[in-house]
Scaffold this motif. Structure first.
Motif, PDB file in Angstrom:
ATOM      1  N   ALA A 195       0.824  -1.202   0.000  1.00 26.80           N
ATOM      2  CA  ALA A 195       0.000   0.000   0.000  1.00 26.80           C
ATOM      3  C   ALA A 195       0.867   1.264   0.000  1.00 26.80           C
ATOM      4  N   THR A 196       1.967   1.214   0.731  1.00 21.64           N
ATOM      5  CA  THR A 196       2.878   2.368   0.738  1.00 21.64           C
ATOM      6  C   THR A 196       3.468   2.600  -0.647  1.00 21.64           C
ATOM      7  N   VAL A 197       3.888   1.521  -1.308  1.00 19.87           N
ATOM      8  CA  VAL A 197       4.433   1.650  -2.666  1.00 19.87           C
ATOM      9  C   VAL A 197       3.401   2.287  -3.586  1.00 19.87           C
ATOM     10  N   VAL A 198       2.179   1.769  -3.554  1.00 16.86           N
ATOM     11  CA  VAL A 198       1.131   2.282  -4.442  1.00 16.86           C
ATOM     12  C   VAL A 198       0.817   3.739  -4.122  1.00 16.86           C
ATOM     13  N   ARG A 199       0.670   4.031  -2.847  1.00 15.69           N
ATOM     14  CA  ARG A 199       0.294   5.389  -2.444  1.00 15.69           C
ATOM     15  C   ARG A 199       1.354   6.406  -2.893  1.00 15.69           C
ATOM     16  N   GLU A 200       2.599   6.090  -2.662  1.00 15.20           N
ATOM     17  CA  GLU A 200       3.658   7.031  -3.015  1.00 15.20           C
ATOM     18  C   GLU A 200       3.818   7.154  -4.526  1.00 15.20           C
ATOM     19  N   CYS A 201       3.631   6.067  -5.253  1.00 20.10           N
ATOM     20  CA  CYS A 201       3.684   6.148  -6.710  1.00 20.10           C
ATOM     21  C   CYS A 201       2.510   6.971  -7.244  1.00 20.10           C
ATOM     22  N   ALA A 202       1.336   6.767  -6.644  1.00 18.93           N
ATOM     23  CA  ALA A 202       0.150   7.495  -7.090  1.00 18.93           C
ATOM     24  C   ALA A 202       0.332   9.002  -6.914  1.00 18.93           C
ATOM     25  N   LEU A 203       0.941   9.402  -5.809  1.00 19.85           N
ATOM     26  CA  LEU A 203       1.161  10.827  -5.571  1.00 19.85           C
ATOM     27  C   LEU A 203       2.031  11.459  -6.643  1.00 19.85           C
ATOM     28  N   ARG A 204       2.878  10.646  -7.281  1.00 18.70           N
ATOM     29  CA  ARG A 204       3.821  11.162  -8.274  1.00 18.70           C
ATOM     30  C   ARG A 204       3.453  10.756  -9.697  1.00 18.70           C
ATOM     31  N   GLY A 205       2.302  10.099  -9.851  1.00 22.80           N
ATOM     32  CA  GLY A 205       1.858   9.710 -11.182  1.00 22.80           C
ATOM     33  C   GLY A 205       2.683   8.623 -11.826  1.00 22.80           C
ATOM     34  N   ILE A 206       3.298   7.770 -11.013  1.00 23.00           N
ATOM     35  CA  ILE A 206       4.137   6.687 -11.534  1.00 23.00           C
ATOM     36  C   ILE A 206       3.277   5.445 -11.759  1.00 23.00           C
ATOM     37  N   ALA A 207       3.394   4.854 -12.927  1.00 26.51           N
ATOM     38  CA  ALA A 207       2.612   3.666 -13.256  1.00 26.51           C
ATOM     39  C   ALA A 207       3.038   2.476 -12.401  1.00 26.51           C
ATOM     40  N   ILE A 208       2.101   1.557 -12.185  1.00 34.59           N
ATOM     41  CA  ILE A 208       2.339   0.387 -11.346  1.00 34.59           C
ATOM     42  C   ILE A 208       1.861  -0.858 -12.091  1.00 34.59           C
ATOM     43  N   THR A 209       2.723  -1.870 -12.134  1.00 34.71           N
ATOM     44  CA  THR A 209       2.365  -3.144 -12.748  1.00 34.71           C
ATOM     45  C   THR A 209       2.583  -4.254 -11.738  1.00 34.71           C
ATOM     46  N   SER A 210       1.548  -5.048 -11.492  1.00 38.13           N
ATOM     47  CA  SER A 210       1.664  -6.199 -10.585  1.00 38.13           C
ATOM     48  C   SER A 210       2.215  -7.398 -11.352  1.00 38.13           C
ATOM     49  N   ARG A 211       3.034  -8.188 -10.672  1.00 39.38           N
ATOM     50  CA  ARG A 211       3.685  -9.320 -11.346  1.00 39.38           C
ATOM     51  C   ARG A 211       3.816 -10.496 -10.390  1.00 39.38           C
ATOM     52  N   GLY A 212       3.564 -11.676 -10.903  1.00 43.20           N
ATOM     53  CA  GLY A 212       3.767 -12.907 -10.138  1.00 43.20           C
ATOM     54  C   GLY A 212       4.926 -13.681 -10.720  1.00 43.20           C
ATOM     55  N   GLY A 213       4.613 -14.741 -11.479  1.00 42.85           N
ATOM     56  CA  GLY A 213       5.673 -15.532 -12.107  1.00 42.85           C
ATOM     57  C   GLY A 213       6.215 -14.918 -13.370  1.00 42.85           C
TER      58      GLY A 213
END
Length: 962
Positions: A51-69
């Motif tokens: 949640a911290t990663v997402v929140r801080e990226c969102a504040l700066r407009g940085i895209a987020i991609t979730s990844r498993g294998g």
């Protein structure tokens, strides 16, 4: 704000990111056609950290991609901002409720690990049903993201059918839980989460009210309609199921940090039918009849995949197939074995009556079943680089080996329409001069087809784009879905308007907007997609010549080294924690860096981005990536596309260290054959002073005992007088004559016991120590001399005692010495175990009494070059039926386990197979270690235990020498 400042700000906010160039190369790819370098990679340990990663990226407009294998074939697991890898640390099973038949899991748990855990804790009573072919490395979060199905989807449906609740982080960093009846705050005391859940739920209900008729008419029409968002789950008659509506959203709406999934009972009885047909269309026409018998699975493959498996892993890698050019695997199961057998018999009888079945059989042997399922599970990789292909009647089809790619690999239609769909689809392929390799979930109407697209040229890319659009139009005419379980991603999102009305496309956009108003979650998928031809991994690579010592081949007008490293297509079998040998370093560290795939991707970026070829060969990032590779060679056979990192490492080291000082071990162990010439004359003196502390001077660990050196006198005593006109050449390699003179004598006596006369060669060397340390100029000189010495104008078998040396002479010799003599010698080489199998087939049986059971350490090089089952076959051939096989690298792997910086990892690798096998073996039981490295590891793990070479076990004088 530049990237450096962004990273610094995120770090100051407590977000730990990896921005190393090597790491970014590893995560720029998945199993799709695309390459998108990220800004950084995060490896969170918890939902709150996520949640911290997402929140801080969102504040700066940085895209987020979730990844498993990272096994997405549609480009769902790559992105331009921060990639969050959940497989590294968030991979726990948190709870299992056997009464409710549910499990609570973190998103990074691998499916096969979850299934194994459930088998242990429930006594094999319950399991998680979705089982895609990538289950040994695909994660729960990944299959939720794609709504994957798997081989048994005919019985169990899609992942969405097994999701109870999802804990997610919203695009603004708030934690909410999606359930089958709505949304709530994950923490009831979290005011912001309560407000966000209420806002989302209200928006979703309004969206559903607005598009009620469109959702009912266009969504959920066939079992595998995975394309787009699954908004039909929000309909009132479906209970406003927000959890299932999020399944298949490909990480574009929320970040999954936990899930509650349902479990299903494991059937007590099951039987596999293998059915052979002339082609895939004939097979598809029988599917509806098969479905009448309530099968658990109806899977199909074609002959091209089988031929490649046999070519790459040996003829015995695929056994039990009936006659035919395409096959269906049909799993029937139930509560009673007798009833299952009766249904199997009735089904076979009915299919024979229809006249399309060429041959069918029940596969009763467990080993045969496992081998057949592995062919199906490795379909994506095996079909990527086929051993033969081409059409001499069509100049558009290359006569060179086929290279096929995803892009249109996941379409689905109703099962009753599958055969007619395939007829038209094959006509479309013919129209474009393309070849499609077909396999997949026939019972669910979902076809996986890898196609010979040319993505390296502008013309080829335009053909691909046009073909995909035409294929989408055809699929829609059949009432189908452009994606059946892989998701839309970058590959197919742009053709969704072909499948859906403008109204439904508008609903998709509004659904995305509700969850992710600033479009930072996996941008480019489903809504506002990137162009299909953007960011292709094979496009725009500068044509350059990467000169190599190894003779590498290319199926296209591409530099052979570039083509070789591009062999990795990202399917990720190297990330599996069990099965086969590959990849021991990844199994020890769990780090993508230490996987075959991670290394290949780093090499791919090297040939793409290096300013010059010289700069590429000097890459410190590649050097770091290759450092923990044990050069076990397992990837050359276990990898479905045959990626051979050991060879690439040797080649890279040869260039990297030119004009540079090498590690001390490259001089001590790399030049071991030279030093042994001296030690063999002074063995008693050397043995007196050899100790771990002395090894430190040579760059070796002081935690491992040094071996005892053998003398010339010992070797002469073991071999006796030379024989003239011998019918077999016995090569006493460096390790055997330098450390295991007694094994040399045993090998000679076994061959004599089999009726052969032997010429013992102690004057040749395979060059392995120079090859593994990347000193190829010296290796080639040694090998050229060896080829000249052994090319004697006869076809006498050359039996090599040490498996790694046999493998080097069989494989590396002709790849480094490009002469007819080298090829002739290589063709004559046998490992000792291979020679035993041949002698047994000729009627020989050992004269010495043998134990009923043994433990054997599989030798990695022998496994990869002479066949995965050669040691087991040798033991079975001489009458030993009970074999505990430690199938995995021992951890020493030549110089690797003796090097100070690699000792700890070498011991972790030993725990994967060898150490547990030794603990399970009685103290007096026989343990076989044909490889010198393997014997040294046994000695390290259990100093009181004496391990044997197969030759010593079969030695007619074994008992008198005991």
């Amino acid at each position: 704000m530049d990237d450096t400042r962004l990273i610094a700000e995120l770090a100051s906010a407590g977000v730990v990111l990896d921005t190393d160039a090597r790491r970014l190369a590893e995560y720029a790819y998945d199993a799709s056609n695309y390459r998108v370098p990220p800004l950084a990679v995060a490896f969170p340990h918890s939902a709150d950290e996520t949640a911290t990663v997402v929140r801080e990226c969102a504040l700066r407009g940085i895209a987020i991609t979730s990844r498993g294998g990272g096994t997405s074939m549609a480009g769902n697991a790559i992105g331009p901002g921060v990639v969050i890898d959940f497989s590294r640390h968030m991979s726990r099973v948190l709870a299992v409720d056997e009464v409710a038949r549910t499990a609570t899991v973190e998103p990074g748990v691998v499916l096969s690990d979850l299934q194994a855990y459930l088998a242990r804790v429930t006594g094999n009573a319950l399991t998680f049903a979705p089982d895609p072919s990538s289950k040994s490395r695909a994660t729960v979060g990944g299959v939720i993201g794609n709504d994957a199905c798997g081989n048994h989807s005919v019985r169990y449906g899609r992942t969405s059918d097994h999701v109870v609740a999802l804990d997610v982080v919203t695009a603004d960093g708030v934690r909410v839980t999606a359930t089958r009846t709505g949304l709530r705050a994950t923490d009831p005391a979290d005011a912001a989460a309560n407000a966000r859940a209420a806002e989302l739920e209200a928006g979703l209900r309004a969206l559903t009210d607005e598009y009620l008729s469109e959702f009912r008419l266009e969504l959920g029409r066939i079992p595998r309609q995975v394309s787009g968002f699954h908004l039909g789950n929000l309909l009132p008659e479906n209970g406003f199921d927000v959890a299932r509506a999020l399944v298949g959203s490909e990480g574009t709406c929320a970040v999954i940090v936990g899930a509650v999934v349902t479990l299903v009972p494991v059937p007590p009885a099951a039987q596999l039918l293998c059915l052979g047909y002339r082609d895939v269309v004939e097979a598809a026409r029988d599917v509806m009849t098969i479905l009448e018998f309530s099968p658990a699975a109806v899977e199909g493959i074609d002959s091209a995949i089988v031929d490649t498996m046999r070519h790459r892993r040996g003829a015995d890698s695929v056994t039990g197939l009936p006659d035919g050019g395409a096959w269906l695997y049909v799993d029937l199961d139930g509560a009673d074995a007798g009833d299952v057998a009766r249904r199997s018999s009735e089904l076979l009888q009915q299919l024979r009556g229809l006249g399309r079945l060429v041959e069918g059989r029940v596969v009763g042997d467990p080993a045969e079943r496992a081998a057949l399922w592995r062919v199906r599970e490795d379909g994506a990789g095996l079909s990527a680089r086929l051993v033969e292909g081409g059409d001499c009647d069509d100049p558009r089809r290359s006569a060179r080996p086929l290279e096929s790619w995803p892009g249109w690999e996941d379409s689905a239609v109703a099962p009753e329409k599958l055969a007619d769909y395939l007829v038209e689809f094959r006509s479309l392929l013919d129209e474009f001069g393309l070849t499609g390799v077909m396999y997949g979930h026939f019972g669910a109407g979902c076809m996986h087809v890898r196609i010979t697209f040319d993505q390296r040229t502008d013309e080829g890319r335009q053909v691909m784009a046009t073909f995909v659009r035409r294929a989408a139009e055809m699929c829609v005419r059949f009432g189908g879905s452009v994606s059946g379980e892989h998701g839309d991603g970058r590959a197919r999102s742009s053709v969704l308007p072909t499948m859906y009305s403008p109204a439904v496309m508008s609903a998709f956009a509004k659904f995305k907007q509700l969850w992710d108003p600033h479009a930072i979650l996996n941008p480019g998928s489903i809504v506002d997609p990137a162009p299909m031809l953007a960011d292709l991994a094979l496009a725009d690579i500068q044509p350059r010549t990467w000169n190599t010592s190894f003779e590498l081949t290319s199926t296209h007008d591409v530099d052979p080294f570039v083509h070789a490293v591009q062999g990795c297509i990202g399917v990720g079998r190297c990330r599996a924690s069990s099965g086969g040998v590959m990849c021991p370093s990844f199994r020890a560290t769990g780090d993508e860096k230490d996987s075959t795939r991670g290394r290949a991707r780093t090499l791919q970026d090297m040939v793409r981005t290096a300013p010059t070829v010289a700069d590429g060969w000097r890459s410190d990032e590649v050097r770091e990536s290759l450092d923990l590779c044990l050069s076990c060679k397992a990837c050359s056979t276990d990898c479905p596309t045959g990626v051979d990192i050991a060879t690439y490492k040797s080649e890279f080291y040869d260039h990297y260290y030119r004009g540079r000082r090498r590690p001390l071990s490259h001089y001590s162990l790399g030049w071991l054959p030279t030093w042994l010439e001296a030690t063999s004359r002074l063995a008693p003196v050397v043995n007196k002073f050899a100790n771990p502390k002395a090894g430190r001077l040579a760059g070796l660990t002081d935690q491992r005992q040094l071996p005892k050196f053998a003398s010339h006198k010992q070797l002469r005593r073991e071999l006796g007088e030379p024989v003239e006109h011998a019918d077999t050449v016995l090569v006493l390699d460096t390790f055997t004559r330098g450390f295991r003179a007694d094994v040399a004598g045993s090998a000679k006596r076994v061959l004599e016991d089999a009726g052969h006369t032997t010429e013992c060669r102690t004057d040749v060397c395979c060059g392995l120590t120079w090859i593994s340390t990347g000193q190829l100029s010296k290796a080639k000189k040694v090998l050229a001399k060896t080829a000249a010495a052994l090319d004697d104008g006869t076809d006498r078998p050359i039996v090599v005692v040490e498996p790694s040396c046999a493998a080097a002479l069989r494989k590396d010799l002709p790849e480094l010495i490009h002469t007819p003599a080298a090829r002739r010698v290589a063709d004559r080489v046998r490992s000792f175990a291979t020679a035993v199998v041949e002698q047994s087939e000729a009627g020989w049986q050992p004269t010495t009494p043998l134990p009923d059971q043994v433990t054997v350490q599989t030798h990695c090089h022998e496994y990869s070059v002479f066949g995965a089952s050669v040691q087991r076959k040798a033991l079975a051939a001489v009458g030993i039926g009970q074999v505990r096989e430690a199938t995995g690298c021992c951890g020493v792997a030549g110089n690797f386990g003796f090097e100070a910086e690699h000792y700890d990892l070498s011991m972790k690798v030993a725990e994967q197979a060898l150490a547990p096998a030794l603990r399970a073996t009685a103290p007096a039981a026989a343990v076989l270690t044909d490889g010198f490295s393997c014997a040294m590891q046994v000695n390290q793990l259990q100093p009181e235990r004496d391990s044997l070479h197969l030759a010593q076990l079969l030695d007619p004088r074994r008992e008198e020498r005991a």
